[in-house]
Structures are given as C-alpha cells and as structure tokens.
Scaffold this active site. Sequence first.
Site, PDB file in Angstrom:
ATOM      1  N   PRO A  73      -7.157  33.959 -83.636  1.00  0.00           N
ATOM      2  CG  PRO A  73      -5.890  35.548 -84.744  1.00  0.00           C
ATOM      3  CD  PRO A  73      -7.120  35.268 -84.661  1.00  0.00           C
ATOM      4  CE  LYS A  91      -7.115  33.939 -75.086  1.00  0.00           C
ATOM      5  NZ  LYS A  91      -6.922  35.450 -75.570  1.00  0.00           N
ATOM      6  CG  ASP A 117      11.941  36.925 -77.210  1.00  0.00           C
ATOM      7  OD1 ASP A 117      10.753  37.606 -77.652  1.00  0.00           O
ATOM      8  OD2 ASP A 117      11.965  35.555 -77.265  1.00  0.00           O
ATOM      9  NE  ARG A 160      10.480  35.633 -81.519  1.00  0.00           N
ATOM     10  CZ  ARG A 160       9.348  34.981 -80.763  1.00  0.00           C
ATOM     11  NH1 ARG A 160       9.355  35.418 -79.688  1.00  0.00           N
ATOM     12  NH2 ARG A 160       8.670  33.924 -81.486  1.00  0.00           N
ATOM     13  CB  ALA A 167       0.751  43.132 -75.416  1.00  0.00           C
ATOM     14  N   GLY A 197       8.132  39.377 -79.783  1.00  0.00           N
ATOM     15  CA  GLY A 197       7.403  38.564 -81.060  1.00  0.00           C
ATOM     16  C   GLY A 197       6.378  39.366 -81.831  1.00  0.00           C
ATOM     17  CB  VAL A 251       2.324  41.945 -79.688  1.00  0.00           C
ATOM     18  CG1 VAL A 251       1.912  43.457 -78.969  1.00  0.00           C
ATOM     19  CG2 VAL A 251       0.950  41.035 -80.370  1.00  0.00           C
ATOM     20  N   GLY A 252       5.227  42.456 -79.758  1.00  0.00           N
ATOM     21  CA  GLY A 252       6.516  43.115 -78.991  1.00  0.00           C
ATOM     22  C   GLY A 252       7.404  43.900 -79.980  1.00  0.00           C
ATOM     23  CB  THR A 277      -2.278  43.785 -80.280  1.00  0.00           C
ATOM     24  OG1 THR A 277      -3.298  42.699 -80.884  1.00  0.00           O
ATOM     25  CG2 THR A 277      -2.118  43.408 -78.848  1.00  0.00           C
TER      26      THR A 277
HETATM   27  C1  PPY Z   1      -7.349  38.152 -77.167  1.00  0.00           C
HETATM   28  O1  PPY Z   1      -7.499  39.524 -77.705  1.00  0.00           O
HETATM   29  O2  PPY Z   1      -6.832  37.746 -76.324  1.00  0.00           O
HETATM   30  C2  PPY Z   1      -7.862  37.370 -78.228  1.00  0.00           C
HETATM   31  O3  PPY Z   1      -7.943  36.182 -77.629  1.00  0.00           O
HETATM   32  C3  PPY Z   1      -8.131  37.756 -79.366  1.00  0.00           C
HETATM   33  C4  PPY Z   1      -9.478  37.549 -79.779  1.00  0.00           C
HETATM   34  C5  PPY Z   1     -10.249  38.429 -79.898  1.00  0.00           C
HETATM   35  C6  PPY Z   1     -11.691  38.378 -80.319  1.00  0.00           C
HETATM   36  C7  PPY Z   1     -12.099  37.250 -80.969  1.00  0.00           C
HETATM   37  C8  PPY Z   1     -10.966  36.182 -81.277  1.00  0.00           C
HETATM   38  C9  PPY Z   1      -9.704  36.112 -80.710  1.00  0.00           C
END
Ligand code: PPY
Length: 357
Positions: free
Chosen positions: A117, A81, A206, A211, A262, A185, A187-188, A153
């Site tokens: 992202p 990450k 939120d 939103r 999520a 947002g 996903v939500g 997601t």
């Molecule tokens: C996540 O699912 O938390 C992510 O960071 C998304 C992602 C998954 C795989 C490669 C890059 C980003």
Amino acid sequence: MPRVEDVLRQWGGEFALTAYDEPSGAYMFIAIHSTRLGPGAGGTRMKTYATPADGLLDAMRLAEAMTLKMAVAGLPMGGGKSVLAVPGELDPDTRRNLLLRHAHNVHMLGGNYRTGPDMNTNSADMDTLCEVTPWAFGRSVDNGGSGSSAPDTAVGVFHGIVASVGHAYGSEDLAGKRVLVQGVGAVGEPLVEMLVKAGAHVIVSDVTLDRVESLYDRLGVEVVAPASVLDTECDVYAPCATGGVIGPEDIPRLRCRIVAGAANNPLSQRSDGELLREAGILYAPDFVINGGGAIHLIGYEALGWSQQEVERGLVGIGTTLSRIYADADAAGISTEEAAERLAAARLAEGRRGPAPA
Ligand code: PPY
C-alpha cells in the site's frame, strides 16, 4: 519540469515499466531502482499528476528512496515503486479493473518486484491485487496479510522524533516541545496521539478540514492553516502528507529546529539537505525516519518476525538516526549525505541472497 530522458539518464535505476489503461485513462508505471539487496519493493501510489511524465518521475524518485530505505533499515529488499497516474476519481469498477491490470504487470515481473500500500491504496486494494499475483504485501489480516502498516510507520517516526530532539536539545524529553504535524491521515493521526501522550504541544494542519476538527475536538491540539505551516514557529516540523513540501526557496522561512516526518521525498531536491544544515536545522532523512512501514510489511510477511522483533526494528529507527547525526557532525556534512553514505556502504557490502518466500 525536468525532461524524462534527462531524468532517466541521471536516475541510475534498473528499469521502468510503462503502460496506458484505456478504460480508466490511467498511466501505469512500475519503477525498479535496485535489486542489489533483494527484490525491488515499494508501494503502489494512486494519484493525479499534471502530466503522465510527472507520474513516471515520481515513481522513479520514490523507487530510489526505497532502495535507500531498505539498505539503511537492513532489510533484504531492493527499491521499487508503482504509480497509477489516474485522471481523477474512478468509479469502483473501473478502479478495481485498473488494480487487476496493475497486478498482472506486477506478476509478469515474477517476484522481482513486490508491491504494497501507498498513498491512496490500502489493504483492501492489496487483497484485490492478490487475486492475480502473490507479490503484494499489506493484505488485510483476514486475508492472511499483516494489515495496515501506517500505525507502525507512525511509531517509527515517533522514535525518530525522540532521537532528533535528543540530538538537538540534549534531552529526549518531548514535554512542552512544539511539534507541528502536517497531514493527519493514516500516519499523522496516530503520530499526534503518541506525541500528545508524551506531553508535546502538538500543532496540526491538513487540507481536509474534518480531520483537524476531529483531532481538535478529541485532543485539544492547536490548528494552523495549510498556508501557514512553513512560517509556524515550532521545535519539530513533521511533514506527514505529500512530498516536495520544502523547496530551496522555503528554507529561509522555516521557523523550526528540526524537520522530522513521515512524508516520502519532502525536500523538492535531495541536495537541499545541505541548505537545511546551513540554516541550522536538523533534518531526519525521510528514507530513514519513515522506514517503519517497510519494517512492518517485510518483517511480518517476508521474514516471519514476531511483534517483538518488529517493535525492535522500529526502535532501531531512532538508534540509526542518532548514529547518522553523529556521523554528520563528525564529518561536517549534512544528515542527508551521512544517511546516503550509510546506505551506499550497505549496498556496496550487500550481496543479493535468495529471495525471501
Ligand atoms: C514505503 O515505505 O514507502 C512503501 O512503499 C511501503 C512498502 C514497503 C515495502 C514493500 C511494499 C511497500
């Protein structure tokens, strides 16, 4: 606030890259937790932290969660990450230059880390990174990428909620179930739409008022203030915003039967999964239920999956959760522990093969 050196010692990850970007005042972190199952993969998060060390710790914890996420989802990737700990909102030029410098750092890792992202970064930002490095998933469709992973997601979380309701209530029917979605947002919001369609009584919250107002106007959902979320009675509490929303002191306050959302790292400590079990609350481990984004990005872009194959992967989130719940019941352990054991087994048997192109 734990000390960085203590966390580094306990972390068990491979390494973290750190830098300071003078023009933006941002601290830059890339944490690679594990490359055992493949290149470390995980998104680039842009956020303001109380201290730079908080940003580094967040990157490390999130990278660890990515290792578990990939292992449980059966994806040939490790965990990583990035965090760009910005001092505040950046002007477009400064932000772009920060992203380009981040891309340079990602590129130096030679494909052993692949980003995508995350909170406050999007497909357009991935397009920017790809001016410098090929190692970013989630570019815009026009630029050869698979676009936003947020809707998938949400689909994965929806399947996870259905499986959780099935386990807790003996029927997967969401009709009339009270589901509280915290954070509406990217996903939500699509999650709320699916829940409404399935007949659930949806409650939203939120910190951004616009939103919730638009969802209230469009779908007639119930709205609660952010401060009331933890005390609101519901069947399912779905945290879909930032992490750390449930601390040990909050668990006695919860008025829900299920926590399934999520958000990455919604528990301030992983060990709190046991407290949830003791409180009689069924917990869908975050790294299992929110794997839909990774399935989307890696399925389409690294594994060449069709839409049907990605959809099968998303349905699999529900199946995997049902198995974890059964394992947890059989062993008398928390669902978090059962999920970690499943990940550990996959990691133990996993042999790193050639990296996908
Ligand atoms: C996540 O699912 O938390 C992510 O960071 C998304 C992602 C998954 C795989 C490669 C890059 C980003």
